[in-house]
Motif scaffolding. Structure first.
Motif, PDB file in Angstrom:
ATOM      1  N   ALA A 174      -1.386  -2.639  -3.876  1.00  0.00           N
ATOM      2  CA  ALA A 174      -1.865  -2.036  -2.638  1.00  0.00           C
ATOM      3  C   ALA A 174      -0.906  -2.238  -1.468  1.00  0.00           C
ATOM      4  N   ALA A 175      -0.351  -3.440  -1.338  1.00  0.00           N
ATOM      5  CA  ALA A 175       0.521  -3.726  -0.196  1.00  0.00           C
ATOM      6  C   ALA A 175       1.756  -2.834  -0.191  1.00  0.00           C
ATOM      7  N   CYS A 176       2.357  -2.645  -1.354  1.00  0.00           N
ATOM      8  CA  CYS A 176       3.545  -1.780  -1.424  1.00  0.00           C
ATOM      9  C   CYS A 176       3.184  -0.317  -1.221  1.00  0.00           C
ATOM     10  N   ALA A 177       1.987   0.081  -1.664  1.00  0.00           N
ATOM     11  CA  ALA A 177       1.547   1.456  -1.435  1.00  0.00           C
ATOM     12  C   ALA A 177       1.372   1.720   0.053  1.00  0.00           C
ATOM     13  N   VAL A 178       0.732   0.788   0.754  1.00  0.00           N
ATOM     14  CA  VAL A 178       0.552   0.939   2.201  1.00  0.00           C
ATOM     15  C   VAL A 178       1.901   0.935   2.908  1.00  0.00           C
ATOM     16  N   LYS A 179       2.778   0.031   2.516  1.00  0.00           N
ATOM     17  CA  LYS A 179       4.106  -0.051   3.133  1.00  0.00           C
ATOM     18  C   LYS A 179       4.871   1.257   2.970  1.00  0.00           C
ATOM     19  N   THR A 180       4.777   1.848   1.785  1.00  0.00           N
ATOM     20  CA  THR A 180       5.482   3.103   1.513  1.00  0.00           C
ATOM     21  C   THR A 180       4.912   4.244   2.339  1.00  0.00           C
ATOM     22  N   VAL A 181       3.597   4.317   2.448  1.00  0.00           N
ATOM     23  CA  VAL A 181       2.973   5.369   3.253  1.00  0.00           C
ATOM     24  C   VAL A 181       3.356   5.210   4.721  1.00  0.00           C
ATOM     25  N   GLU A 182       3.351   3.987   5.224  1.00  0.00           N
ATOM     26  CA  GLU A 182       3.715   3.774   6.621  1.00  0.00           C
ATOM     27  C   GLU A 182       5.176   4.097   6.870  1.00  0.00           C
ATOM     28  N   SER A 183       6.034   3.797   5.899  1.00  0.00           N
ATOM     29  CA  SER A 183       7.454   4.129   6.025  1.00  0.00           C
ATOM     30  C   SER A 183       7.659   5.641   5.997  1.00  0.00           C
ATOM     31  N   LEU A 184       6.907   6.320   5.149  1.00  0.00           N
ATOM     32  CA  LEU A 184       7.028   7.771   5.001  1.00  0.00           C
ATOM     33  C   LEU A 184       6.538   8.513   6.243  1.00  0.00           C
ATOM     34  N   THR A 185       5.437   8.029   6.834  1.00  0.00           N
ATOM     35  CA  THR A 185       4.765   8.765   7.899  1.00  0.00           C
ATOM     36  C   THR A 185       5.010   8.231   9.309  1.00  0.00           C
ATOM     37  N   GLY A 186       5.320   6.937   9.416  1.00  0.00           N
ATOM     38  CA  GLY A 186       5.404   6.320  10.735  1.00  0.00           C
ATOM     39  C   GLY A 186       4.039   6.091  11.348  1.00  0.00           C
ATOM     40  N   VAL A 187       2.991   6.245  10.530  1.00  0.00           N
ATOM     41  CA  VAL A 187       1.612   6.090  10.993  1.00  0.00           C
ATOM     42  C   VAL A 187       1.030   4.802  10.420  1.00  0.00           C
ATOM     43  N   ARG A 188       0.424   3.977  11.261  1.00  0.00           N
ATOM     44  CA  ARG A 188      -0.159   2.726  10.791  1.00  0.00           C
ATOM     45  C   ARG A 188      -1.488   2.991  10.088  1.00  0.00           C
ATOM     46  N   MET A 189      -1.648   2.360   8.919  1.00  0.00           N
ATOM     47  CA  MET A 189      -2.899   2.451   8.183  1.00  0.00           C
ATOM     48  C   MET A 189      -3.818   1.326   8.648  1.00  0.00           C
ATOM     49  N   ASP A 190      -4.959   1.686   9.219  1.00  0.00           N
ATOM     50  CA  ASP A 190      -5.905   0.683   9.725  1.00  0.00           C
ATOM     51  C   ASP A 190      -6.702   0.053   8.593  1.00  0.00           C
ATOM     52  N   HIS A 191      -6.939   0.825   7.532  1.00  0.00           N
ATOM     53  CA  HIS A 191      -7.721   0.316   6.409  1.00  0.00           C
ATOM     54  C   HIS A 191      -7.181   0.864   5.091  1.00  0.00           C
ATOM     55  N   TYR A 192      -7.635   0.211   4.027  1.00  0.00           N
ATOM     56  CA  TYR A 192      -7.247   0.600   2.668  1.00  0.00           C
ATOM     57  C   TYR A 192      -8.492   0.582   1.794  1.00  0.00           C
TER      58      TYR A 192
END
Length: 379
Positions: A174-192
Protein backbone atom coordinates in the motif's frame (compact mmCIF):
# COMPACT_ATOMS: atom_id res chain seq x y z
CA UNK A 1 3.30 -7.61 -33.42
CA UNK A 2 5.24 -9.38 -30.70
CA UNK A 3 3.30 -11.93 -28.69
CA UNK A 4 1.94 -10.66 -25.40
CA UNK A 5 3.59 -12.71 -22.69
CA UNK A 6 1.73 -11.09 -19.81
CA UNK A 7 0.04 -13.67 -17.57
CA UNK A 8 -3.73 -13.86 -17.87
CA UNK A 9 -4.26 -11.71 -14.79
CA UNK A 10 -2.57 -8.79 -16.52
CA UNK A 11 0.58 -8.72 -14.41
CA UNK A 12 4.01 -8.94 -15.89
CA UNK A 13 7.21 -9.31 -13.91
CA UNK A 14 9.14 -6.11 -13.52
CA UNK A 15 12.23 -7.28 -15.34
CA UNK A 16 10.20 -7.91 -18.46
CA UNK A 17 8.51 -4.54 -18.21
CA UNK A 18 11.61 -2.46 -17.67
CA UNK A 19 13.65 -4.06 -20.44
CA UNK A 20 13.88 -2.98 -24.09
CA UNK A 21 10.61 -2.93 -26.00
CA UNK A 22 10.53 -3.54 -29.72
CA UNK A 23 8.18 -1.57 -31.92
CA UNK A 24 4.87 -3.30 -32.60
CA UNK A 25 4.01 -4.34 -36.12
CA UNK A 26 0.80 -5.34 -37.86
CA UNK A 27 -2.71 -4.89 -36.48
CA UNK A 28 -2.73 -3.03 -33.19
CA UNK A 29 -4.01 -4.92 -30.23
CA UNK A 30 -5.21 -2.53 -27.61
CA UNK A 31 -4.07 -2.97 -24.04
CA UNK A 32 -5.72 -5.67 -22.03
CA UNK A 33 -7.31 -5.35 -19.14
CA UNK A 34 -12.22 -3.81 -11.19
CA UNK A 35 -13.87 -1.87 -9.04
CA UNK A 36 -15.49 1.23 -7.71
CA UNK A 37 -16.73 -0.30 -4.54
CA UNK A 38 -14.94 0.86 -1.39
CA UNK A 39 -17.00 4.06 -1.25
CA UNK A 40 -20.07 1.88 -0.82
CA UNK A 41 -18.37 -0.53 1.55
CA UNK A 42 -17.75 2.24 4.05
CA UNK A 43 -21.30 3.54 3.64
CA UNK A 44 -22.80 0.11 4.35
CA UNK A 45 -20.49 -0.32 7.32
CA UNK A 46 -21.54 3.05 8.71
CA UNK A 47 -25.24 2.25 8.29
CA UNK A 48 -24.78 -0.96 10.21
CA UNK A 49 -22.95 0.72 13.05
CA UNK A 50 -25.36 3.64 13.40
CA UNK A 51 -28.47 1.47 13.54
CA UNK A 52 -27.08 -1.42 15.55
CA UNK A 53 -25.27 0.90 17.91
CA UNK A 54 -28.63 2.39 18.83
CA UNK A 55 -29.84 -0.99 20.04
CA UNK A 56 -27.27 -1.05 22.81
CA UNK A 57 -25.39 -4.00 21.33
CA UNK A 58 -22.02 -2.73 22.43
CA UNK A 59 -20.30 -6.00 21.61
CA UNK A 60 -21.07 -5.36 17.92
CA UNK A 61 -18.73 -2.38 17.96
CA UNK A 62 -15.83 -4.42 19.31
CA UNK A 63 -16.52 -7.33 16.97
CA UNK A 64 -16.51 -5.13 13.88
CA UNK A 65 -13.63 -3.01 15.11
CA UNK A 66 -11.52 -6.16 15.38
CA UNK A 67 -12.27 -7.05 11.75
CA UNK A 68 -10.56 -4.02 10.24
CA UNK A 69 -7.01 -4.33 8.89
CA UNK A 70 -4.88 -1.23 8.50
CA UNK A 71 -1.57 0.15 7.28
CA UNK A 72 0.19 3.24 8.61
CA UNK A 73 0.71 5.16 5.38
CA UNK A 74 1.83 8.38 7.08
CA UNK A 75 4.63 6.68 8.99
CA UNK A 76 5.82 4.76 5.93
CA UNK A 77 5.94 7.80 3.64
CA UNK A 78 7.14 10.44 6.08
CA UNK A 79 7.26 14.11 5.11
CA UNK A 80 8.29 13.73 1.45
CA UNK A 81 4.76 14.07 0.09
CA UNK A 82 2.61 16.64 -1.71
CA UNK A 83 1.28 19.38 0.53
CA UNK A 84 -2.13 18.69 2.03
CA UNK A 85 -4.60 21.15 0.51
CA UNK A 86 -6.89 22.59 3.17
CA UNK A 87 -9.94 23.42 1.04
CA UNK A 88 -12.49 21.00 2.48
CA UNK A 89 -11.93 18.31 -0.15
CA UNK A 90 -10.53 14.83 0.38
CA UNK A 91 -8.73 12.34 -1.89
CA UNK A 92 -8.93 8.61 -1.30
CA UNK A 93 -6.88 6.03 -3.16
CA UNK A 94 -9.01 2.90 -3.62
CA UNK A 95 -7.39 -0.35 -4.68
CA UNK A 96 -8.97 -3.66 -5.57
CA UNK A 97 -6.65 -6.44 -4.41
CA UNK A 98 -6.41 -9.71 -6.32
CA UNK A 99 -4.41 -11.65 -3.76
CA UNK A 100 -4.33 -15.32 -4.73
CA UNK A 101 -4.14 -16.43 -1.12
CA UNK A 102 -6.87 -17.59 1.27
CA UNK A 103 -10.46 -17.31 0.04
CA UNK A 104 -9.31 -15.28 -2.96
CA UNK A 105 -7.27 -18.14 -4.41
CA UNK A 106 -10.23 -19.83 -6.09
CA UNK A 107 -11.55 -16.53 -7.48
CA UNK A 108 -8.58 -15.24 -9.45
CA UNK A 109 -6.92 -16.43 -12.60
CA UNK A 110 -3.21 -16.38 -13.32
CA UNK A 111 -0.76 -17.38 -10.65
CA UNK A 112 -1.62 -18.91 -7.30
CA UNK A 113 1.52 -18.00 -5.41
CA UNK A 114 -0.37 -16.20 -2.65
CA UNK A 115 1.02 -12.79 -3.61
CA UNK A 116 -1.19 -9.70 -3.58
CA UNK A 117 -1.60 -7.48 -6.63
CA UNK A 118 -3.49 -4.32 -7.44
CA UNK A 119 -6.14 -5.27 -9.96
CA UNK A 120 -7.98 -1.94 -9.78
CA UNK A 121 -6.91 1.58 -8.85
CA UNK A 122 -8.90 4.76 -8.62
CA UNK A 123 -8.71 8.14 -6.96
CA UNK A 124 -11.97 9.22 -5.33
CA UNK A 125 -12.08 13.00 -4.93
CA UNK A 126 -14.74 14.27 -2.52
CA UNK A 127 -15.52 17.93 -3.15
CA UNK A 128 -15.96 20.42 -0.34
CA UNK A 129 -19.22 19.68 1.45
CA UNK A 130 -19.13 16.03 0.27
CA UNK A 131 -22.10 16.45 -2.05
CA UNK A 132 -20.28 15.48 -5.23
CA UNK A 133 -17.38 13.22 -6.16
CA UNK A 134 -15.06 12.63 -9.08
CA UNK A 135 -13.61 9.17 -9.60
CA UNK A 136 -10.43 8.87 -11.68
CA UNK A 137 -9.47 5.35 -12.73
CA UNK A 138 -5.80 4.58 -13.32
CA UNK A 139 -5.28 1.77 -15.86
CA UNK A 140 -3.06 -0.89 -14.35
CA UNK A 141 -1.21 -1.26 -17.67
CA UNK A 142 -0.01 2.36 -17.55
CA UNK A 143 3.78 2.66 -17.75
CA UNK A 144 5.07 4.99 -15.04
CA UNK A 145 8.26 5.96 -13.27
CA UNK A 146 7.90 4.41 -9.84
CA UNK A 147 9.65 6.49 -7.15
CA UNK A 148 11.89 5.12 -4.45
CA UNK A 149 9.61 4.02 -1.65
CA UNK A 150 9.57 2.27 1.69
CA UNK A 151 6.98 -0.44 2.22
CA UNK A 152 4.87 -0.63 5.34
CA UNK A 153 7.20 -3.44 6.50
CA UNK A 154 10.11 -0.98 6.48
CA UNK A 155 11.84 -2.41 3.39
CA UNK A 156 13.26 0.19 1.00
CA UNK A 157 12.68 -0.30 -2.72
CA UNK A 158 14.65 1.49 -5.45
CA UNK A 159 13.05 3.66 -8.08
CA UNK A 160 12.23 2.09 -11.44
CA UNK A 161 11.43 3.57 -14.84
CA UNK A 162 8.79 2.53 -17.38
CA UNK A 163 7.13 -0.13 -15.21
CA UNK A 164 3.47 -1.03 -15.04
CA UNK A 165 1.55 1.06 -12.54
CA UNK A 166 0.30 -1.94 -10.60
CA UNK A 167 3.86 -3.12 -10.01
CA UNK A 168 4.04 -0.50 -7.24
CA UNK A 169 1.61 -2.45 -5.08
CA UNK A 170 3.09 -5.86 -5.86
CA UNK A 171 6.56 -4.46 -5.04
CA UNK A 172 6.00 -2.54 -1.81
CA UNK A 173 2.32 -2.84 -0.92
CA UNK A 174 0.00 0.00 0.00
CA UNK A 175 2.72 2.51 0.90
CA UNK A 176 4.47 2.19 -2.46
CA UNK A 177 1.14 2.37 -4.29
CA UNK A 178 0.26 5.63 -2.53
CA UNK A 179 3.76 7.00 -3.12
CA UNK A 180 3.51 6.21 -6.84
CA UNK A 181 0.09 7.83 -7.19
CA UNK A 182 1.27 10.96 -5.38
CA UNK A 183 4.38 11.11 -7.57
CA UNK A 184 2.28 10.66 -10.72
CA UNK A 185 -0.38 13.23 -9.83
CA UNK A 186 1.17 15.68 -7.38
CA UNK A 187 -2.02 15.21 -5.35
CA UNK A 188 -1.88 14.13 -1.70
CA UNK A 189 -3.92 11.06 -0.80
CA UNK A 190 -5.76 11.72 2.47
CA UNK A 191 -6.91 8.11 2.85
CA UNK A 192 -6.36 4.62 1.51
CA UNK A 193 -8.94 1.83 1.16
CA UNK A 194 -8.32 -1.63 -0.26
CA UNK A 195 -11.04 -4.20 -1.03
CA UNK A 196 -10.40 -7.84 -1.93
CA UNK A 197 -12.08 -10.22 -4.38
CA UNK A 198 -13.85 -12.48 -1.93
CA UNK A 199 -15.16 -9.56 0.11
CA UNK A 200 -16.64 -7.90 -2.96
CA UNK A 201 -18.35 -11.12 -4.01
CA UNK A 202 -19.85 -11.73 -0.56
CA UNK A 203 -21.04 -8.13 -0.25
CA UNK A 204 -23.04 -8.43 -3.45
CA UNK A 205 -24.53 -11.71 -2.22
CA UNK A 206 -25.39 -10.14 1.15
CA UNK A 207 -27.18 -7.35 -0.69
CA UNK A 208 -29.25 -9.87 -2.62
CA UNK A 209 -27.60 -9.14 -5.95
CA UNK A 210 -27.46 -6.13 -8.25
CA UNK A 211 -29.66 -5.58 -11.29
CA UNK A 212 -28.02 -4.49 -14.54
CA UNK A 213 -29.00 -4.46 -18.17
CA UNK A 214 -26.52 -5.65 -20.78
CA UNK A 215 -26.96 -4.40 -24.32
CA UNK A 216 -24.78 -7.16 -25.79
CA UNK A 217 -24.08 -10.81 -25.02
CA UNK A 218 -21.13 -11.35 -22.67
CA UNK A 219 -19.32 -14.68 -22.75
CA UNK A 220 -15.97 -14.90 -20.98
CA UNK A 221 -14.86 -18.30 -19.72
CA UNK A 222 -11.88 -16.73 -17.93
CA UNK A 223 -14.25 -14.67 -15.77
CA UNK A 224 -16.88 -17.44 -15.57
CA UNK A 225 -19.44 -15.06 -17.04
CA UNK A 226 -22.14 -15.93 -19.58
CA UNK A 227 -24.91 -13.34 -19.98
CA UNK A 228 -27.34 -12.84 -22.82
CA UNK A 229 -28.29 -9.29 -23.72
CA UNK A 230 -31.05 -8.18 -21.34
CA UNK A 231 -31.74 -7.45 -17.69
CA UNK A 232 -30.13 -9.60 -15.01
CA UNK A 233 -29.84 -9.65 -11.23
CA UNK A 234 -26.19 -10.53 -10.76
CA UNK A 235 -25.06 -12.55 -7.76
CA UNK A 236 -21.63 -12.02 -6.25
CA UNK A 237 -19.79 -14.35 -8.59
CA UNK A 238 -21.42 -12.85 -11.68
CA UNK A 239 -20.78 -9.29 -10.48
CA UNK A 240 -17.14 -10.11 -9.86
CA UNK A 241 -16.95 -11.66 -13.32
CA UNK A 242 -18.44 -8.54 -14.88
CA UNK A 243 -16.02 -6.09 -13.27
CA UNK A 244 -13.09 -8.33 -14.18
CA UNK A 245 -13.99 -9.40 -17.71
CA UNK A 246 -11.89 -8.17 -20.60
CA UNK A 247 -12.28 -10.94 -23.19
CA UNK A 248 -16.08 -11.06 -23.17
CA UNK A 249 -16.80 -7.62 -24.65
CA UNK A 250 -15.19 -4.80 -26.58
CA UNK A 251 -11.51 -4.91 -27.46
CA UNK A 252 -10.32 -7.06 -24.55
CA UNK A 253 -8.53 -4.11 -22.97
CA UNK A 254 -8.10 -2.82 -19.44
CA UNK A 255 -9.57 0.47 -20.67
CA UNK A 256 -12.72 -1.32 -21.83
CA UNK A 257 -13.00 -3.14 -18.53
CA UNK A 258 -12.84 0.18 -16.67
CA UNK A 259 -15.93 1.29 -18.61
CA UNK A 260 -17.80 -1.82 -17.46
CA UNK A 261 -16.72 -1.21 -13.88
CA UNK A 262 -17.91 2.39 -13.91
CA UNK A 263 -21.29 1.40 -15.37
CA UNK A 264 -21.72 -1.36 -12.77
CA UNK A 265 -20.91 0.94 -9.86
CA UNK A 266 -23.40 3.52 -11.06
CA UNK A 267 -26.05 0.79 -11.25
CA UNK A 268 -25.13 -0.32 -7.75
CA UNK A 269 -25.26 3.20 -6.31
CA UNK A 270 -28.68 3.77 -7.87
CA UNK A 271 -30.09 0.61 -6.32
CA UNK A 272 -28.62 0.65 -2.81
CA UNK A 273 -31.35 3.01 -1.53
CA UNK A 274 -34.03 0.55 -2.65
CA UNK A 275 -32.60 -2.65 -1.18
CA UNK A 276 -34.14 -2.17 2.27
CA UNK A 277 -30.91 -2.50 4.21
CA UNK A 278 -32.00 -0.15 6.99
CA UNK A 279 -35.19 -2.16 7.65
CA UNK A 280 -33.32 -5.30 8.73
CA UNK A 281 -30.86 -5.21 11.67
CA UNK A 282 -29.75 -8.74 10.77
CA UNK A 283 -28.90 -7.69 7.22
CA UNK A 284 -27.12 -4.63 8.56
CA UNK A 285 -24.96 -6.76 10.83
CA UNK A 286 -24.15 -9.19 8.03
CA UNK A 287 -23.20 -6.33 5.71
CA UNK A 288 -21.13 -4.54 8.31
CA UNK A 289 -19.36 -7.76 9.28
CA UNK A 290 -18.57 -8.59 5.66
CA UNK A 291 -17.51 -5.04 4.87
CA UNK A 292 -15.12 -4.70 7.78
CA UNK A 293 -13.57 -8.08 7.03
CA UNK A 294 -13.11 -7.14 3.38
CA UNK A 295 -11.20 -3.89 3.66
CA UNK A 296 -7.78 -2.61 4.60
CA UNK A 297 -7.55 1.10 5.38
CA UNK A 298 -5.00 3.67 6.38
CA UNK A 299 -4.58 3.93 10.14
CA UNK A 300 -6.72 7.09 10.37
CA UNK A 301 -9.76 5.14 9.14
CA UNK A 302 -9.01 1.92 11.00
CA UNK A 303 -11.92 1.96 13.45
CA UNK A 304 -15.66 1.59 13.22
CA UNK A 305 -16.11 5.09 14.64
CA UNK A 306 -13.80 6.65 12.03
CA UNK A 307 -15.38 4.67 9.17
CA UNK A 308 -18.89 5.57 10.31
CA UNK A 309 -18.01 9.27 10.57
CA UNK A 310 -16.33 9.21 7.18
CA UNK A 311 -19.16 7.31 5.48
CA UNK A 312 -21.84 9.54 7.03
CA UNK A 313 -20.37 12.36 4.98
CA UNK A 314 -20.86 10.37 1.77
CA UNK A 315 -24.55 9.55 2.10
CA UNK A 316 -25.71 12.39 -0.12
CA UNK A 317 -23.59 11.35 -3.11
CA UNK A 318 -25.77 9.50 -5.62
CA UNK A 319 -24.83 8.28 -9.08
CA UNK A 320 -25.95 11.56 -10.63
CA UNK A 321 -23.40 13.35 -8.44
CA UNK A 322 -20.46 11.14 -9.44
CA UNK A 323 -18.23 12.04 -12.36
CA UNK A 324 -16.25 8.99 -13.51
CA UNK A 325 -13.29 9.36 -15.85
CA UNK A 326 -10.15 7.45 -16.79
CA UNK A 327 -6.68 8.96 -16.52
CA UNK A 328 -5.89 10.46 -19.95
CA UNK A 329 -3.62 7.98 -21.71
CA UNK A 330 -2.36 7.09 -25.16
CA UNK A 331 -1.22 3.75 -26.53
CA UNK A 332 2.50 3.11 -26.23
CA UNK A 333 3.86 3.10 -29.80
CA UNK A 334 6.50 0.57 -28.75
CA UNK A 335 4.06 -1.84 -27.10
CA UNK A 336 0.32 -1.69 -27.89
CA UNK A 337 -0.39 -3.74 -24.76
CA UNK A 338 0.64 -0.78 -22.60
CA UNK A 339 -0.48 2.83 -22.27
CA UNK A 340 1.33 6.07 -21.44
CA UNK A 341 -0.03 9.05 -19.53
CA UNK A 342 -0.96 11.91 -21.84
CA UNK A 343 0.78 14.46 -19.64
CA UNK A 344 -0.78 17.73 -20.83
CA UNK A 345 -4.32 16.39 -20.51
CA UNK A 346 -3.60 14.55 -17.27
CA UNK A 347 -2.37 17.83 -15.80
CA UNK A 348 -5.87 19.22 -16.33
CA UNK A 349 -7.24 16.37 -14.22
CA UNK A 350 -4.70 16.68 -11.42
CA UNK A 351 -5.02 20.48 -11.30
CA UNK A 352 -8.82 20.15 -11.04
CA UNK A 353 -8.48 17.81 -8.07
CA UNK A 354 -5.94 20.05 -6.35
CA UNK A 355 -8.19 23.08 -6.74
CA UNK A 356 -11.42 21.22 -5.91
CA UNK A 357 -12.84 21.99 -9.35
CA UNK A 358 -14.80 19.81 -11.81
CA UNK A 359 -12.67 17.87 -14.27
CA UNK A 360 -12.97 19.62 -17.64
CA UNK A 361 -14.33 17.60 -20.55
CA UNK A 362 -11.30 18.63 -22.60
CA UNK A 363 -9.07 16.56 -20.27
CA UNK A 364 -10.29 13.26 -21.70
CA UNK A 365 -11.33 14.30 -25.18
CA UNK A 366 -9.38 12.43 -27.85
CA UNK A 367 -7.56 10.12 -25.44
CA UNK A 368 -7.37 6.33 -25.68
CA UNK A 369 -10.50 4.45 -24.65
CA UNK A 370 -11.69 0.87 -24.72
CA UNK A 371 -14.65 -0.36 -26.72
CA UNK A 372 -17.07 -1.45 -24.02
CA UNK A 373 -19.02 1.78 -23.54
CA UNK A 374 -22.78 1.20 -23.40
CA UNK A 375 -22.51 -2.55 -22.89
CA UNK A 376 -23.91 -2.22 -19.35
CA UNK A 377 -26.70 0.17 -18.47
CA UNK A 378 -28.43 0.57 -15.11
CA UNK A 379 -31.94 -0.84 -14.95
Amino acid sequence: MPADTTPDDGIADEAALSGPRGRAKGRRRKPRGKGRRALLVTAWTAAGIVVLGGTGLGYVYFKLNGNIKSVDINQALGADRPTKVDNGSENILVLGSDSRSGSNKKLGGGTDDGSARSDTAMIVHLYKGHKRASVVSIPRDTLVDRPRCTGTNGTAYPAASAVMFNSAYSTGGAACAVKTVESLTGVRMDHYVEVDFSGFQKLIDDLGGVQVTTTKNIDDKNSHLDLQAGTHTLDGQQALGLVRTRHGVGDGSDLGRIQLQQAFIKALVEQVDHIGVLSSPTKLLDLADTATKSITTDSDLASVKALASFADGLKGIGSSHMDMVTTPVEYDPSDPNRVLVEKSKAKLVWDALKNDKPIPASATKGTATGEAKGVVASS
